[in-house]
Design an enzyme around this catalytic site. Structure first.
Site, PDB file in Angstrom:
ATOM      1  N   PHE A 109      59.749  40.467  31.091  1.00 46.02           N
ATOM      2  CA  PHE A 109      60.680  41.517  31.506  1.00 46.02           C
ATOM      3  C   PHE A 109      61.645  41.926  30.400  1.00 46.02           C
ATOM      4  O   PHE A 109      62.173  43.033  30.395  1.00 46.02           O
ATOM      5  CB  PHE A 109      61.443  41.091  32.763  1.00 46.02           C
ATOM      6  CG  PHE A 109      62.630  40.188  32.533  1.00 46.02           C
ATOM      7  CD1 PHE A 109      63.923  40.699  32.530  1.00 46.02           C
ATOM      8  CD2 PHE A 109      62.475  38.820  32.357  1.00 46.02           C
ATOM      9  CE1 PHE A 109      65.020  39.885  32.344  1.00 46.02           C
ATOM     10  CE2 PHE A 109      63.563  37.996  32.168  1.00 46.02           C
ATOM     11  CZ  PHE A 109      64.845  38.525  32.162  1.00 46.02           C
ATOM     12  N   LYS A 110      61.848  41.040  29.421  1.00 49.20           N
ATOM     13  CA  LYS A 110      62.776  41.356  28.332  1.00 49.20           C
ATOM     14  C   LYS A 110      62.317  42.578  27.541  1.00 49.20           C
ATOM     15  O   LYS A 110      63.133  43.258  26.911  1.00 49.20           O
ATOM     16  CB  LYS A 110      62.912  40.162  27.386  1.00 49.20           C
ATOM     17  CG  LYS A 110      63.241  38.831  28.066  1.00 49.20           C
ATOM     18  CD  LYS A 110      64.640  38.804  28.615  1.00 49.20           C
ATOM     19  CE  LYS A 110      64.958  37.520  29.355  1.00 49.20           C
ATOM     20  NZ  LYS A 110      65.198  36.351  28.534  1.00 49.20           N
ATOM     21  N   ASP A 111      61.006  42.876  27.562  1.00 52.58           N
ATOM     22  CA  ASP A 111      60.506  44.048  26.837  1.00 52.58           C
ATOM     23  C   ASP A 111      61.132  45.343  27.341  1.00 52.58           C
ATOM     24  O   ASP A 111      61.314  46.288  26.576  1.00 52.58           O
ATOM     25  CB  ASP A 111      58.984  44.161  26.986  1.00 52.58           C
ATOM     26  CG  ASP A 111      58.229  43.082  26.222  1.00 52.58           C
ATOM     27  OD1 ASP A 111      58.650  42.743  25.104  1.00 52.58           O
ATOM     28  OD2 ASP A 111      57.212  42.590  26.751  1.00 52.58           O
TER      29      ASP A 111
END
Length: 458
Positions: A109-111
């Site tokens: 999800f950090k992308d």
């Protein structure tokens, strides 16, 4: 739109300066002076927008000093790297909805935030004619996503600290196999909290920060939280009916769930935010009883949540304390001196009006991966399993429960294999990592060693 610090000692700044500042120069975290309010008719109009268009509509409310055409191009370029046409698709499984946030370059999800932040940095550095040395800490996914966001970009070096041998093997490979000249990995002999403390200490060394033009990619950077607000609106708009929704969020550093809190403050009809933790449950204790006291970090199968000091909690506390910077300053002085923050009964009641919480231990996590796979054929990663177990126990039967799926299960193959007997199949980009050359500096948890390394490589 102007920005201030949770600790009250910076003059209001614009969005561009907020992105470049990262951690506020007074040691606080940056927040907007006011939170935009979205009218119900606007919400309805946004409900079925494509992801990039929705992102532009939301982010442009906060990034008022970037020309609209430039902002749109930055957003389009950032989410053009995602493999799924919906960017963050919503799927229904076993009575809950799963928001898949793992279709970006590093399958986490950090992308969603770091692809945008990398492009923002490049845009702003070119505009200013400046260079930057990014310094960040990771418990697993932030590091690889940050590196993917800036590798090879002009005018940027990146230094990422991760706890040595305490990420999954795939997570470590995603970082250390990137050999671009501007990428530097540091494996710290300690915990994620050690890494995060070193980073915050170096950012608070204002002379060093200025001389080496330090930039932040951790969720202390406001742009990261802002980018994550978007997918809460997107998930709500993809539900069959746009009524009240419960979001279940596996939580370590409080950044992702704080983005949900902001979405609610903006007008998204969120009934509750369910904060799900593993054994490192300082945040669950905070919600359930107001107990925010530091303990020892326990290593688990969900390593990105193996955290005690949740840096983004400070942003929420600013609102809990009725926007009193003085109360924030005293609370964190108290934490530094005593290892805990004491809350009033009224404050605990307010927290409980907005959040639910639960602790999901390792055995429960593995059992959830196994049972969910048996019932649906769907494979959860261990972090997502914490959120799903929380949802099934705390809000089962609610018509609209969205669980945030924070990583592809193949990133945690050993845990998945323990649960279901076989590892999750490796996507091509992860399979390609096997046997790759790596580069990493291993060092003690000593800020002076890290400081010297940055000076030598910057």
């Amino acid at each position: 739109m102007k920005y201030i610090s949770t600790r009250g000692n910076i003059a209001p700044i614009g969005f561009k300066e907020a992105v470049m500042m990262g951690l506020a120069t007074d040691g606080g975290l940056i927040l907007p002076e006011s939170i935009p309010q979205i009218a119900p008719e606007t919400l309805a109009a946004w409900a079925k927008l494509p992801y990039r268009e929705l992102a532009f509509n939301i982010i442009s409310l906060f990034a008022t000093d970037i020309p609209a055409a430039d902002l749109k191009a930055l957003i389009d370029r950032s989410y053009g790297t995602f493999e799924h046409q919906e960017t963050t698709p919503l799927v229904q499984k076993d009575g809950v909805y799963i928001l898949e946030l793992f279709h970006g370059p590093t399958l986490a999800f950090k992308d969603v935030a770091l692809q945008l932040l990398g492009n923002l940095f490049e845009y702003l550095l070119k505009e200013r004619g400046e260079k930057m040395n990014i310094l960040g800490a990771t418990s697993g996914d932030t590091g690889s996503a940050a590196i993917a966001g800036v590798r090879g970009k002009e005018n940027i070096n990146i230094f990422i600290l991760h706890p040595h041998l305490k990420t999954s093997p795939i997570q470590a490979l995603q970082m250390t196999s990137v050999l671009d000249a501007n990428v530097h990995n540091i494996a710290v002999e300690g915990t994620f909290d050690d890494c995060q403390n070193i980073v915050k200490t170096l950012f608070n060394d204002l002379e060093f920060k200025k001389e080496y033009a330090l930039g932040a990619v951790n969720s202390i950077n406001w742009a990261r939280v802002l980018a994550q607000v978007v997918y809460y609106f997107y998930a709500w708009g993809r539900l069959p009916e746009q009524g009240k929704v419960v979001f279940s969020v596996p939580t370590g550093n409080f950044g992702d769930i704080f983005a949900g809190y902001l979405a609610k403050r903006m007008g998204l009809p969120v009934e509750k935010l369910l904060l799900a933790t593993n054994e490192n449950n300082i945040l669950s204790r905070f919600v359930q009883s107001g107990d925010y006291s530091l303990g020892q970090v326990v290593q688990t199968v969900s390593p990105s949540m193996d955290i005690q000091l949740a840096s983004n909690l400070e942003r929420y506390l600013y609102y809990l304390f009725n926007e009193s910077a003085e109360r924030v300053r005293s609370a964190f002085a108290e934490l530094q001196q005593t290892g805990k923050i004491v809350f009033s009964a009224e404050e605990v009641q307010r927290v409980q009006s907005e959040f639910l919480s639960c602790t999901v231990n390792e055995a429960m996590t593995l059992e959830t991966i196994a049972s969910f796979n048996k019932e649906t054929g769907y494979v959860l990663d261990p972090h997502t399993a914490v959120g799903v177990r929380g949802a099934l126990e705390c809000v089962k039967g609610h018509p609209a429960v969205v669980c945030l799926a924070t990583a592809h299960p193949a990133k945690f193959g050993e845990a998945v294999e323990r649960a279901i007997g076989t590892p999750a199949p490796l996507p091509p980009q992860l399979a390609a990592l096997q046997g790759k050359e790596t580069r990493c500096e291993i060092m003690a948890a000593d800020k002076e060693l890290v400081k010297a390394f940055v000076k030598a490589k910057a």
